[in-house]
Design a protein around this motif. Structure first.
Motif, mmCIF file in Angstrom:
data_model
loop_
_atom_site.group_PDB
_atom_site.id
_atom_site.type_symbol
_atom_site.label_atom_id
_atom_site.label_comp_id
_atom_site.label_asym_id
_atom_site.label_seq_id
_atom_site.Cartn_x
_atom_site.Cartn_y
_atom_site.Cartn_z
ATOM 1 N N LYS A 639 41.917 50.246 45.633
ATOM 2 C CA LYS A 639 42.096 51.554 45.017
ATOM 3 C C LYS A 639 42.244 52.640 46.070
ATOM 4 N N LEU A 640 42.948 53.711 45.659
ATOM 5 C CA LEU A 640 42.915 55.004 46.326
ATOM 6 C C LEU A 640 42.405 56.023 45.317
ATOM 7 N N PRO A 641 41.961 57.203 45.768
ATOM 8 C CA PRO A 641 41.413 58.167 44.815
ATOM 9 C C PRO A 641 42.365 58.442 43.653
ATOM 10 N N PRO A 642 41.867 58.465 42.414
ATOM 11 C CA PRO A 642 42.708 58.647 41.221
ATOM 12 C C PRO A 642 43.075 60.108 41.012
ATOM 13 N N SER A 643 43.790 60.666 41.945
ATOM 14 C CA SER A 643 44.134 62.083 41.910
ATOM 15 C C SER A 643 45.625 62.241 42.182
ATOM 16 N N SER A 644 46.245 63.157 41.460
ATOM 17 C CA SER A 644 47.677 63.400 41.674
ATOM 18 C C SER A 644 47.961 63.943 43.067
ATOM 19 N N ALA A 645 46.892 64.447 43.726
ATOM 20 C CA ALA A 645 47.071 64.949 45.094
ATOM 21 C C ALA A 645 47.393 63.819 46.065
ATOM 22 N N VAL A 700 45.593 46.034 57.660
ATOM 23 C CA VAL A 700 46.699 46.895 57.236
ATOM 24 C C VAL A 700 47.589 47.176 58.439
ATOM 25 N N THR A 701 48.881 46.925 58.268
ATOM 26 C CA THR A 701 49.831 47.141 59.369
ATOM 27 C C THR A 701 50.770 48.309 59.125
ATOM 28 N N ALA A 702 50.797 48.851 57.903
ATOM 29 C CA ALA A 702 51.682 49.986 57.621
ATOM 30 C C ALA A 702 51.204 50.708 56.364
ATOM 31 N N ASN A 703 51.521 52.012 56.313
ATOM 32 C CA ASN A 703 51.211 52.848 55.153
ATOM 33 C C ASN A 703 52.307 53.910 55.089
ATOM 34 N N THR A 704 53.090 53.917 54.009
ATOM 35 C CA THR A 704 54.213 54.856 53.907
ATOM 36 C C THR A 704 53.769 56.283 53.611
ATOM 37 N N GLY A 705 52.483 56.462 53.242
ATOM 38 C CA GLY A 705 52.030 57.800 52.879
ATOM 39 C C GLY A 705 51.187 58.494 53.918
ATOM 40 N N TRP A 706 50.669 57.757 54.895
ATOM 41 C CA TRP A 706 49.787 58.344 55.919
ATOM 42 C C TRP A 706 49.674 57.347 57.066
ATOM 43 N N PRO A 707 49.573 57.808 58.296
ATOM 44 C CA PRO A 707 49.569 56.881 59.441
ATOM 45 C C PRO A 707 48.209 56.230 59.683
ATOM 46 N N ALA A 708 47.624 55.681 58.617
ATOM 47 C CA ALA A 708 46.318 55.042 58.729
ATOM 48 C C ALA A 708 46.121 54.126 57.532
ATOM 49 N N ALA A 709 45.158 53.201 57.653
ATOM 50 C CA ALA A 709 44.741 52.399 56.509
ATOM 51 C C ALA A 709 43.790 53.225 55.654
ATOM 52 N N GLN A 710 43.929 53.095 54.326
ATOM 53 C CA GLN A 710 43.129 53.905 53.405
ATOM 54 C C GLN A 710 42.767 53.070 52.171
ATOM 55 N N PHE A 711 41.456 53.036 51.854
ATOM 56 C CA PHE A 711 41.002 52.427 50.600
ATOM 57 C C PHE A 711 39.824 53.248 50.079
ATOM 58 N N SER A 712 39.869 53.604 48.809
ATOM 59 C CA SER A 712 38.710 54.261 48.217
ATOM 60 C C SER A 712 37.748 53.247 47.613
ATOM 61 N N GLU A 713 38.277 52.112 47.179
ATOM 62 C CA GLU A 713 37.443 51.025 46.702
ATOM 63 C C GLU A 713 38.126 49.696 47.009
ATOM 64 N N VAL A 714 37.340 48.758 47.508
ATOM 65 C CA VAL A 714 37.759 47.361 47.637
ATOM 66 C C VAL A 714 36.826 46.561 46.747
ATOM 67 N N GLU A 715 37.363 45.971 45.701
ATOM 68 C CA GLU A 715 36.569 45.247 44.725
ATOM 69 C C GLU A 715 36.939 43.767 44.747
ATOM 70 N N ALA A 716 35.921 42.905 44.647
ATOM 71 C CA ALA A 716 36.150 41.459 44.677
ATOM 72 C C ALA A 716 35.501 40.825 43.459
ATOM 73 N N TYR A 717 36.241 39.920 42.803
ATOM 74 C CA TYR A 717 35.771 39.306 41.564
ATOM 75 C C TYR A 717 35.986 37.800 41.599
ATOM 76 N N VAL A 718 35.072 37.072 40.947
ATOM 77 C CA VAL A 718 35.245 35.630 40.833
ATOM 78 C C VAL A 718 36.101 35.275 39.627
ATOM 79 N N THR A 719 36.341 36.236 38.738
ATOM 80 C CA THR A 719 37.206 36.013 37.585
ATOM 81 C C THR A 719 38.592 36.554 37.896
ATOM 82 N N SER A 720 39.608 35.863 37.414
ATOM 83 C CA SER A 720 40.982 36.259 37.729
ATOM 84 C C SER A 720 41.534 37.263 36.732
#
Length: 720
Positions: A639-645, A700-720
């Motif tokens: 995820k990234l922040p859920p904002s139109s900004a 992360v090797t590329a980001n078209t929106g900013w010159p850095a890796a960005q995650f607001s949430e990394v979630e992991a699940y055992v269910t698909s």
């Protein structure tokens, strides 16, 4: 601005290191908790146009300190609408606003907007505790109350709407406040001595003069607001009485400060609202600091924004503290600090304490024959709900404790002394009929979990007889009953009897034994055990054994955690109470680099509005999350922040995994993932069947929106 804890004695540093409350107690103990004049309703059960946050047990997040570990976040124009549970003309709201901000909530009754608003502020929140690993800031919530100016009935609707400032609403208390009480005959009014009920003038001397004139009688505090600029002392043989805690309000951070009193001080039916925004232990920023004298009482009080409600030393024999509300203290709600005999603390409501909500500490002499009975405690955000540090023949009965955080159990029975001379536990300690809901926490200093109910031989062996009866423990995030020597000495916790307990949905184990000792368990019934029935690994290794004696009638917790080199994680083992949970939330996270305050932990804190950002202009960058044990992960949600900004962007990510933290293999090769605010700024990654990993790494090797890796949430699940 964060509030900083200053001037804390070393002993107190050690001390800290150590909703609708709907939990249903067993039929024989249906009265657990206080009988309250209000009914609380959780925001997450209301109707809202805002965003529900939580549930979350990750220390340092707003949701983790909320009642029920859930709340509702309102941005400008959003509202939450409660269905009123009872006839009411007043409401108290527990809320959070971002640090450094203030604002107000519009209030609607059955769709009609009221002329007055409910002010909200971060002024009394965000306390910094820099010596606590992983929790430098806490105390996120505050309470604000208002009279509605009309009566509403059960089933009516009361809504709160953000007017611009983001407000997270946790819980609303609805209450029918009675009319103002009248002046008792023969009493001395503080206004007759010059007190100013407008709150503009200084009424300190008027209060002193009224107390002097009313010796043996009653000082009357009429409806109004009274400002005191210094504390009262020499208070004895007098009653201070108001027209009700919603009407007679005293504004001061230090009400009574005296080391002794001859006797019979009675404080009743008014409010004391302080201005304490940080914890400075050298300051007596308490409602009562010291002694009221024997045969005194405190009742019907509303105490808020103080360091401690009552910090009681000296002679307080036979004191009764009942029917009070203690809210938003930066330290304890009440502490019997040595030599208290025959004290009864009962039927009180405490919320949002910055240390133990209720404590007895046997410093300088043993507290004895004293009790905490039928109290309701919610959201102590740094320590225990109830703590007994030493003492003789103490009773903790029929209390309801919920949502402890950081360094806290629901109830702690302990020989942690902090300072000398200390009187260890002795005689019989009775712990009966208590209900503990979502209590216990991950201790960031010990780096292991604390149980819902803890017996702790911290500085010396527990030689008292400890009888724990008819306990209900529900939804503990970790263990239910913990036996530990918190100082690391391996002292014994013996002579413990646990009988008649119901344990439901405990995250890890029913019995967490970490020191030598013995306990007898009878009629302890568990369901929904997260990992195993018993963790029995005394520390230090080889220091002795902990013996569990089976008294019969036990069920649901016969298995034992087999590996003392690892801590069981919630749901790891026999039964996972939530197979759909996010395995990454709250887990340790590291990165190859981070930008400013956008640290790796922001990607696993359960809040999509906060984020990790790597070092800029330096691809590749990696984020690694330790899930705690090997897991068959089938799906990632990024995820990234859920904002139109946050404009749409594509990040190129490789998913790697490891079981040992050293050897990594590629799980999903380099792939571009689209993050678009139109679809929630979320990307899903499916992992191949058979994937088994403990350490999850995203490179992360590329980001078209900013010159850095960005995650607001990394979630992991055992269910698909």
């Amino acid at each position: 601005m964060h509030r900083t804890v200053r001037g804390m004695p070393a002993a107190m540093v050690v001390a800290l290191s150590a909703g609708l409350l709907t939990a249903t107690a067993p039929a024989a103990h249906a009265a657990a908790g206080a009988s309250l004049p209000f009914t609380s309703v959780e925001a997450e059960s209301a109707t809202t146009t805002g965003t529900k946050i939580g549930p979350d047990y990750t220390q340092g997040t707003v949701a983790s300190e909320a009642s029920g570990r859930q709340a509702v976040r309102l941005n400008s124009g959003q509202r939450v609408e409660f269905t009123v549970p009872r006839a009411s003309n007043a409401v108290n709201v527990s809320y959070n606003v971002p640090d450094g901000q203030s604002g107000s909530l519009n209030v609607y009754v059955n769709g009609t907007k009221l002329a007055k608003t409910l002010p909200v502020t971060s002024k009394y929140s965000y306390v910094d505790t820099g010596w606590i690993a992983g929790a430098k800031t806490h105390h996120f919530f505050d309470n604000a109350r208002m009279l509605l100016g009309q009566s509403v009935q059960a089933g009516d609707k009361v809504a709160f709407e953000s007017t611009g400032t983001q407000v997270t609403v946790d819980v609303a208390d609805f209450e029918q406040v009675g009319g103002e009480a009248g002046q008792p005959a023969g009493s001395v009014s503080v206004t007759s001595k010059g007190a100013d009920p407008s709150g503009n003038g200084d009424s300190t001397q008027a209060f002193r003069d009224a107390i002097a004139a009313a010796q043996g009688g009653v000082v009357w505090i009429p409806p109004g607001d009274y400002k005191l600029t210094s504390s009262l002392s020499g208070v004895q043989n007098v009653t201070l009485q108001g027209a009700g805690s919603w009407y007679s309000v005293v504004h001061t951070s230090r009400f009574i400060d005296q080391s002794s009193s001859s006797a019979s001080v009675h404080l009743k039916d008014f409010a004391v609202l302080g201005e304490v925004t940080e914890r400075v232990d050298s300051n007596p920023d308490n409602f009562v600091n010291g002694s009221l004298g024997p045969n005194s009482s405190v009742s019907g009080m509303w105490l808020q924004h103080l360091k401690v409600g009552l910090w009681l030393t000296g002679n307080n024999d036979n004191l009764v503290v009942e029917n009070n509300r203690i809210l938003d203290t930066t330290a304890d709600g009440l502490n019997l600090n040595g030599n208290a005999h025959g004290v009864r603390v009962r039927n009180n409501f405490l919320r949002n304490q910055g240390d133990d909500s209720l404590a007895m500490w046997s410093l300088n002499g043993a507290d004895s024959n004293s009790s905490f009975e039928n109290n309701t405690i919610s959201q102590p955000n740094l320590a225990n709900g109830i703590a007994i540090y030493g003492g003789t023949d103490i009773t903790v009965s029929d209390n309801l404790v919920s949502d402890t955080n950081a360094l806290g159990s629901g109830i702690a029975i302990s020989n942690q002394k902090f300072l000398d001379p200390f009187s260890p536990l002795s005689g019989t300690i009775t712990v009966s009929g208590n209900t503990l809901v979502r209590t216990g926490a991950m201790n960031p200093n010990w780096n292991h979990p604390m149980g819902a109910l803890r017996v702790d031989s911290y500085d010396s062996a527990v030689n008292a007889t400890v009888n724990i009866t008819d306990t209900t423990i529900t939804d503990s995030p970790y263990g239910a009953f913990e036996f530990v020597s918190g100082g690391g000495h391996g002292y014994s916790t013996g002579n413990v009897n646990v009988s008649g307990a119901t344990v439901k949905n405990t995250g890890t184990v029913v019995v967490q034994a970490e020191t030598q000792g013995t306990a007898k368990f009878s009629n302890v019934q568990a369901t929904g055990v997260g990992a195993a029935g018993i963790y029995n690994c005394p520390y230090p290794s080889g220091s002795g054994t902990f013996t569990i004696n089976d008294g019969g009638g036990n069920s649901g917790w016969s298995s034992t955690w087999s590996d003392c080199s690892t801590w069981p994680q919630p749901g790891q083992g026999n039964t996972d109470p939530d197979p759909n949970r996010n395995l990454a939330k709250g887990r340790p996270a590291t990165a190859t680099g981070s930008q400013d305050v956008y640290t790796p932990g922001k990607a696993v804190d359960g809040d999509a509005n906060t984020y990790w950002e790597s070092t800029n202009n330096a691809f590749p960058q990696s984020l690694t999350v330790d899930l705690g044990s090997a897991q068959a992960v089938r799906k990632l949600t990024l995820k990234l922040p859920p904002s139109s900004a946050w404009g749409a962007r594509t990040q190129t990510v490789t998913v790697l995994g490891s079981t040992d933290g050293s050897n990594y293999s590629t799980v999903v090769g380099s792939t571009g993932y689209r993050f678009d605010p139109a679809t929630g700024n979320t990307a899903t990654v499916s992992l191949p069947a058979g994937t088994n990993l403990r350490y999850l790494r995203l490179t992360v090797t590329a980001n078209t929106g900013w010159p850095a890796a960005q995650f607001s949430e990394v979630e992991a699940y055992v269910t698909s």
